[in-house]
Design a protein around this motif. Structure first.
Motif, short mmCIF file in Angstrom:
data_model
loop_
_atom_site.label_atom_id
_atom_site.label_comp_id
_atom_site.label_asym_id
_atom_site.label_seq_id
_atom_site.Cartn_x
_atom_site.Cartn_y
_atom_site.Cartn_z
N LEU A 55 0.99 -1.28 -0.64
CA LEU A 55 0.15 0.06 -0.18
C LEU A 55 0.38 1.18 -0.08
O LEU A 55 1.16 1.99 -0.75
N GLU A 56 1.61 1.42 1.13
CA GLU A 56 2.98 2.31 0.77
C GLU A 56 3.68 2.80 -0.49
O GLU A 56 3.47 4.32 -0.72
N ALA A 57 3.63 1.82 -1.09
CA ALA A 57 4.59 1.68 -2.71
C ALA A 57 3.27 2.51 -3.65
O ALA A 57 4.11 3.51 -4.70
N LEU A 58 1.91 2.36 -3.26
CA LEU A 58 1.30 2.98 -4.06
C LEU A 58 0.42 4.22 -3.69
O LEU A 58 -0.63 5.01 -4.04
N GLY A 59 1.15 4.88 -2.67
CA GLY A 59 1.02 5.97 -2.44
C GLY A 59 -0.39 6.25 -0.95
O GLY A 59 -0.53 7.27 -0.31
N CYS A 72 4.34 7.07 -8.61
CA CYS A 72 6.17 6.17 -8.64
C CYS A 72 6.07 6.98 -7.78
O CYS A 72 6.12 8.31 -7.11
N ARG A 73 7.59 6.15 -6.07
CA ARG A 73 7.69 6.87 -5.12
C ARG A 73 8.85 7.83 -5.81
O ARG A 73 9.63 7.41 -6.39
N VAL A 128 3.56 12.32 -8.56
CA VAL A 128 2.30 12.09 -9.41
C VAL A 128 2.90 12.94 -10.45
O VAL A 128 3.36 14.55 -10.44
N GLU A 129 2.78 12.42 -12.00
CA GLU A 129 3.11 13.16 -13.03
C GLU A 129 1.40 13.15 -14.25
O GLU A 129 1.06 12.13 -14.53
N ILE A 130 1.01 14.35 -14.05
CA ILE A 130 -0.21 14.34 -14.72
C ILE A 130 0.19 14.98 -16.30
O ILE A 130 0.44 16.03 -16.46
N ASP A 131 -0.25 14.31 -16.68
CA ASP A 131 -0.46 14.55 -18.73
C ASP A 131 -1.81 14.76 -19.22
O ASP A 131 -2.33 14.02 -19.70
N GLN A 132 -2.03 16.19 -19.48
CA GLN A 132 -3.44 17.35 -19.42
C GLN A 132 -3.43 16.56 -21.32
O GLN A 132 -4.80 16.31 -21.41
#
Length: 428
Positions: A137-141, A392-393, A380-384
């Protein structure tokens, strides 16, 4: 656009169950050929509990399953399971009643807590599995999570070694728990209907194949249950997905409130097809909605059973926030139900949903997931332009996770709470 976020709080998953199932072979994400190859390779001398089965995508014929090792396939939605003949023979030694009623969807929905507990007991929870699940879970945020349906008293004892864990219990299990566990329980979990995946969520119209959903309580019986549970002094979490189930729950809660039955808190879990009038009445009652942004994908995944108007009505976040006034993080909470865990899928379907009414901003998702202000160890990378999200961690988060994983190897509590069953799942 890049963000670094602190870890979130998943307000709806099944910690003890998913941790126990972590050692089982899974069909999640597999194609038909891969799934059959995995199942054929399982041991012949034990009951193999296999989660991740999507009944719509992997509709195995009876003849295919008959030739396989002993199987208990658990539906991806956790609502529904399937046994093959050799699996029936082994399970009958342990739970003859379950085998006899396995073909009755109504019985299975009304006994879901019993079935989920059975899956977990067969899979066996121990401290090492729990530690591995929490590290995942921690690896997934996700830094904290609520167990929305504790498996049994043994699971409570195992989880206590990992520190405090927020958990809810069915009324039957709650009454059987030690007093200390009863004091620690957040509240009681009830079910008003089933799930979209099993076509048992109670909608006010039939599914595309003509099948109706399933209401699990008559009004008078539900009111009697509320009166029975009120003296326990615990909060309630009520699973209700379809608008018909939500209406039944709200009507009964309105009547209960009129009779002076005040609970310490009441949550409606999922509330996927809540209408605006129902939402306003829920606010008037002071209810909290506990919802799953990742379930906006149901509007795509279940086009085979939901018409377009229903797919658009799913997860109406803009209506709830903009018109009715629910506030993420206060009376609108977010979790995953483990389908799947983590922030990436939730972000993808919040920022880029199939329907505009399902959209959530990053700030709204953060608030609903209890993610504090400021920066943290999750990237967190957001590509609009591409309408995609990647997570990713960060390097420091990765190193901390590796240290935690190494520490697990020295954990000495694995056998502190042995769970003895004659049949258990195989690990792979």
């Amino acid at each position: 656009m890049i963000h670094s976020l602190p870890l979130g709080f998943d307000r709806h998953t099944h910690v003890s169950l998913y941790a126990a199932l972590g050692g089982c072979p899974s069909l999640a994400g597999l194609g038909r050929g891969e799934a059959l190859a995995l199942l054929k390779g399982l041991p012949q001398d034990r009951l193999n509990v296999v989660p991740g089965w999507h009944s719509g995508r992997l509709p195995f014929a009876a003849a295919e399953l008959d030739a396989l090792p002993p199987l208990l396939l658990v539906n991806f939605s956790l609502h529904g399971f399937r046994l093959n003949p050799s699996g029936e023979r082994l399970l009958r030694e342990l739970e003859p009643g379950v085998v006899e009623r396995s073909g009755d969807p109504a019985w299975c929905e009304r006994n879901l807590p019993r079935l989920l507990s059975l899956y977990g007991r067969l899979a066996r929870l121990d401290a090492s599995k729990l530690a591995a699940f929490l590290a995942q879970l921690e690896a997934l945020g996700i830094g904290a999570a609520e167990d929305m349906l504790l498996m049994d008293a043994e699971a409570w004892r195992v989880m206590r070694y990992a520190g405090p864990c927020r958990f809810w219990a069915s009324p039957e299990l709650f009454l059987a728990l030690p007093l200390e566990a009863q004091r620690e329980a957040q509240g009681l979990k009830l079910f008003a209907d089933g799930a979209i995946g099993a076509r048992t969520a109670a909608l006010s119209e039939p599914y595309l194949d003509g099948r109706p959903g399933m209401l699990l309580w008559e009004s008078e019986a539900f009111l009697e249950e509320l009166a029975r549970l009120h003296p326990l002094g615990k909060a309630l979490a009520i699973h209700a997905i379809g608008d018909l189930a939500i209406e039944r729950v709200i009507q009964c809660l309105e009547r209960a409130a009129g009779e002076g039955l005040a609970f310490t808190g009441i949550r409606i879990e999922h509330a996927q097809f809540i209408t605006e009038s129902q939402a306003r009445r829920a606010r008037d009652l002071g209810l909290t909605l506990s919802m799953q942004p990742n379930f906006s994908s149901d509007s795509v995944d279940y086009a085979d059973r939901l018409g377009e108007s229903w797919r658009e009505a799913n997860n109406p976040f803009r209506m709830l926030i903009d018109r009715v006034g629910f506030q993420p993080g206060k009376d609108l909470l977010f979790g995953s139900d483990g389908m799947p865990h983590g922030l990436e899928y939730a972000l993808q379907w919040s920022l880029f949903p199939a329907f505009e009414g399902q959209r959530l901003s990053l700030d709204e998702l953060r608030a609903g997931y209890g993610i504090p202000e400021g920066e943290g160890p999750f990237r967190v990378e957001i590509d609009q332009a591409r309408r995609t999200v990647r997570t990713c961690r960060t390097e420091s988060h990765r190193k901390n996770a590796e240290n935690a994983e190494n520490a697990e190897k020295d954990w000495k509590h694995q056998d502190a709470c042995p769970i003895s069953l004659r049949s258990s799942c195989s690990s792979r």
